[in-house]
Design a protein around this motif. Structure first.
Motif, PDB file in Angstrom:
ATOM      1  N   HIS A   1       0.838  -1.202   0.000  1.00  0.00           N
ATOM      2  CA  HIS A   1       0.000   0.000   0.000  1.00  0.00           C
ATOM      3  C   HIS A   1       0.872   1.251   0.000  1.00  0.00           C
ATOM      4  O   HIS A   1       0.631   2.186  -0.769  1.00  0.00           O
ATOM      5  CB  HIS A   1      -0.912  -0.022   1.229  1.00  0.00           C
ATOM      6  CG  HIS A   1      -2.051   0.939   1.157  1.00  0.00           C
ATOM      7  ND1 HIS A   1      -3.206   0.674   0.463  1.00  0.00           N
ATOM      8  CD2 HIS A   1      -2.209   2.182   1.694  1.00  0.00           C
ATOM      9  CE1 HIS A   1      -4.044   1.698   0.573  1.00  0.00           C
ATOM     10  NE2 HIS A   1      -3.457   2.621   1.310  1.00  0.00           N
TER      11      HIS A   1
ATOM     12  N   LYS B   1       1.290   4.094  -3.113  1.00  0.00           N
ATOM     13  CA  LYS B   1       1.074   5.528  -2.933  1.00  0.00           C
ATOM     14  C   LYS B   1       2.315   6.332  -3.313  1.00  0.00           C
ATOM     15  O   LYS B   1       2.221   7.406  -3.912  1.00  0.00           O
ATOM     16  CB  LYS B   1       0.662   5.807  -1.491  1.00  0.00           C
ATOM     17  CG  LYS B   1      -0.719   5.252  -1.149  1.00  0.00           C
ATOM     18  CD  LYS B   1      -1.013   5.292   0.344  1.00  0.00           C
ATOM     19  CE  LYS B   1      -1.169   6.709   0.852  1.00  0.00           C
ATOM     20  NZ  LYS B   1      -1.567   6.718   2.281  1.00  0.00           N
TER      21      LYS B   1
ATOM     22  N   VAL C   1      -8.176   3.602  -3.348  1.00  0.00           N
ATOM     23  CA  VAL C   1      -7.170   4.601  -2.981  1.00  0.00           C
ATOM     24  C   VAL C   1      -6.385   5.047  -4.213  1.00  0.00           C
ATOM     25  O   VAL C   1      -6.139   6.245  -4.413  1.00  0.00           O
ATOM     26  CB  VAL C   1      -6.220   4.032  -1.905  1.00  0.00           C
ATOM     27  CG1 VAL C   1      -5.029   4.968  -1.689  1.00  0.00           C
ATOM     28  CG2 VAL C   1      -6.975   3.816  -0.592  1.00  0.00           C
TER      29      VAL C   1
ATOM     30  N   LEU D   1      -6.228   8.875  -5.604  1.00  0.00           N
ATOM     31  CA  LEU D   1      -4.967   9.622  -5.691  1.00  0.00           C
ATOM     32  C   LEU D   1      -4.651  10.004  -7.130  1.00  0.00           C
ATOM     33  O   LEU D   1      -4.140  11.091  -7.404  1.00  0.00           O
ATOM     34  CB  LEU D   1      -3.834   8.798  -5.094  1.00  0.00           C
ATOM     35  CG  LEU D   1      -3.821   8.645  -3.572  1.00  0.00           C
ATOM     36  CD1 LEU D   1      -2.717   7.681  -3.142  1.00  0.00           C
ATOM     37  CD2 LEU D   1      -3.626   9.996  -2.890  1.00  0.00           C
TER      38      LEU D   1
END
Length: 463
Positions: free
Chosen positions: A61, A65, A95, A99
């Motif tokens: 994760h 990111k 996510v 993003l």
């Protein structure tokens, strides 16, 4: 008993070593590695690198990111995610898409979700893969990615066994793909600065290296239980032998998405504990500073560990170790409670140490010196961005496959010495244990049917 050979000997090196074609690349950046064909041609500079993330748990994760954050500067996008845990998979998709919209507006598009990594690797539009699965699953996924021509960012430790590392080095060099090991301390200023100063003689001749690592604690509890409907447990076990499902064996379940430290990191079948977890980071820096990080290593390793009864958790807690190199330098290791992990170089003219966010020296004035001239070290200020840049250009990343393999080799030899309770003598040229057939046999992994390393792996067949 055969004595280990001097690691500066050239004649016995395997054909894919530094003294082969890669030496010229590292020295001059003159010959690029494999560049995805989709990125070649007149419009290549404007084409986005398309990245898939395999493994979206705690580290996966975070890596995802970071890669999305680096997208604007590296002209890249995360376009696919993959995980055997449906909750984590769908969370990663959500996510990543959020993003991408926030950082890249309408250029991002949808992020596809895959439960099987083979499906992701079969996509011709994927240029590179960020691999953040548990340690034991790295090698076989990475080998398939290499065969598919994908660039790779592989979390450390690079592989679970030394023969796996040898097989991956060979595959990467034969195929010519870019592989970055996730030894991200190489892209941190304090570690780079200290290693450059040490390599360029600022504390004289190195006599000793001291490594401090954290220790594991706690216990793994639980009885066999039904496998959650949201988890492909057989897919999670991958190449490892069957074992009953227990939540503490895998990673936290329950409401929401639990991204805390998983239980498998303290189970020897899946991970060898802190000596390979943090050891992969700190031994990498020690060997970088010593200048033996690419195609050498220790000639002797001796370690002692404590293995108290902690239920499912069976990796060492505290340990001490010594690794001796052919030039006489001894690297000592110890675990410490509440102390920051660090590497300390002791030379004839002083000492220097580095840890995350800080460095120190017997002569603080040396730390003001900027790396210029002398023996150069590869430079990066963002480890994942360095991978993405190299994937586009075909340049060699700051932590190539050989570096990840040699760092992990030191970790595995310490673990083996701990388990056997005796010194391991190692030839870093042939990458073989000397004079101890039992120890040599224990280097190999135990895999479920259907998993085997490629023919031609430098060491003997699996035991």
């Amino acid at each position: 008993m055969n004595s280990p050979r001097d690691p500066t000997t050239r004649s016995a090196r395997p054909e894919w070593s530094r003294r082969g074609f890669l030496g010229a690349i590292l020295a001059a950046g003159a010959a690029p590695l494999f560049i995805p064909s989709r990125l070649l041609g007149a419009e290549a500079p404007s084409k986005l690198l398309r990245i898939g993330c395999i493994g979206t748990g705690r580290m996966g994760h975070a890596n995802m990111k970071t890669a999305i954050g680096a997208g604007a500067k590296t002209r890249s996008r995360v376009v696919a995610v993959c995980d055997v845990d449906r909750n984590r998979l769908l969370n990663a998709k959500r996510v990543a898409e959020g993003l991408n919209r926030e950082m890249h507006a309408d250029e991002a598009g949808e992020v596809s979700a895959h439960s099987d990594y083979r499906e992701l690797l079969a996509r011709e539009d994927i240029d590179g893969v960020i691999l953040s699965t548990p340690d034991f699953a790295h090698t076989f996924i990475a080998l398939e990615a290499v065969r598919a021509g994908k660039g790779l960012y592989v979390e450390k430790p690079l592989t679970f066994t030394i023969p796996e590392g040898q097989a991956l080095v060979r595959a990467v060099r034969e195929r010519g793909v870019v592989l970055q090991t996730g030894s991200m301390q190489r892209s941190m200023t304090h570690f780079h600065r200290v290693c450059w100063l040490v390599r360029n003689g600022r504390i004289g001749a190195i006599q000793r290296i001291e490594v401090t690592l954290p220790r594991d604690r706690g216990a793994g509890k639980g009885n066999p239980m039904p496998v959650p409907e949201t988890l492909d447990y057989a897919g999670w076990m991958g190449p490892t032998p069957d074992a009953p499902y227990i939540e503490a064996r895998v990673h936290p379940q329950g409401a929401g998405v639990a991204l805390g430290r998983p239980g498998w990191m303290q189970i020897e079948r899946y991970c060898r504990g802190m000596v390979c977890n943090w050891g992969a980071h700190m031994y990498d820096i020690a060997q970088w500073g010593l200048g033996v990080d690419f195609d050498s290593g220790p000639v002797e390793v001796s370690a002692r560990g404590e293995f108290p009864d902690r239920g499912l958790y069976d990796v060492h807690t505290q340990f001490t170790g010594e690794a001796r190199y052919a030039n006489g330098v001894v690297m000592s290791s110890t675990t410490a409670t509440g102390e920051t992990s660090r590497v300390r170089f002791i030379g004839t003219d002083g000492w220097m140490s580095a840890e995350r966010g800080n460095f120190a020296a017997s002569n603080r004035d040396l730390l003001k010196e900027r790396p210029k001239g002398g023996t150069p070290l590869a430079t990066s200020n963002n480890h994942l961005a360095n991978f993405l840049d190299c994937l586009r250009s075909g340049a060699t990343p700051v932590a190539p496959v050989e570096v990840g393999h040699r760092s992990n080799t030191v970790c595995v030899l310490h673990h083996l010495s701990m388990k056997l309770g005796r010194t391991i003598r190692w030839d870093p040229i042939t990458e073989q244990i000397q004079g101890d057939a039992d120890a040599a046999q224990r280097l190999h992994g135990a895999y479920r049917p259907g998993y085997a390393l490629p023919a031609g792996t430098p060491t003997a067949a699996l035991g």
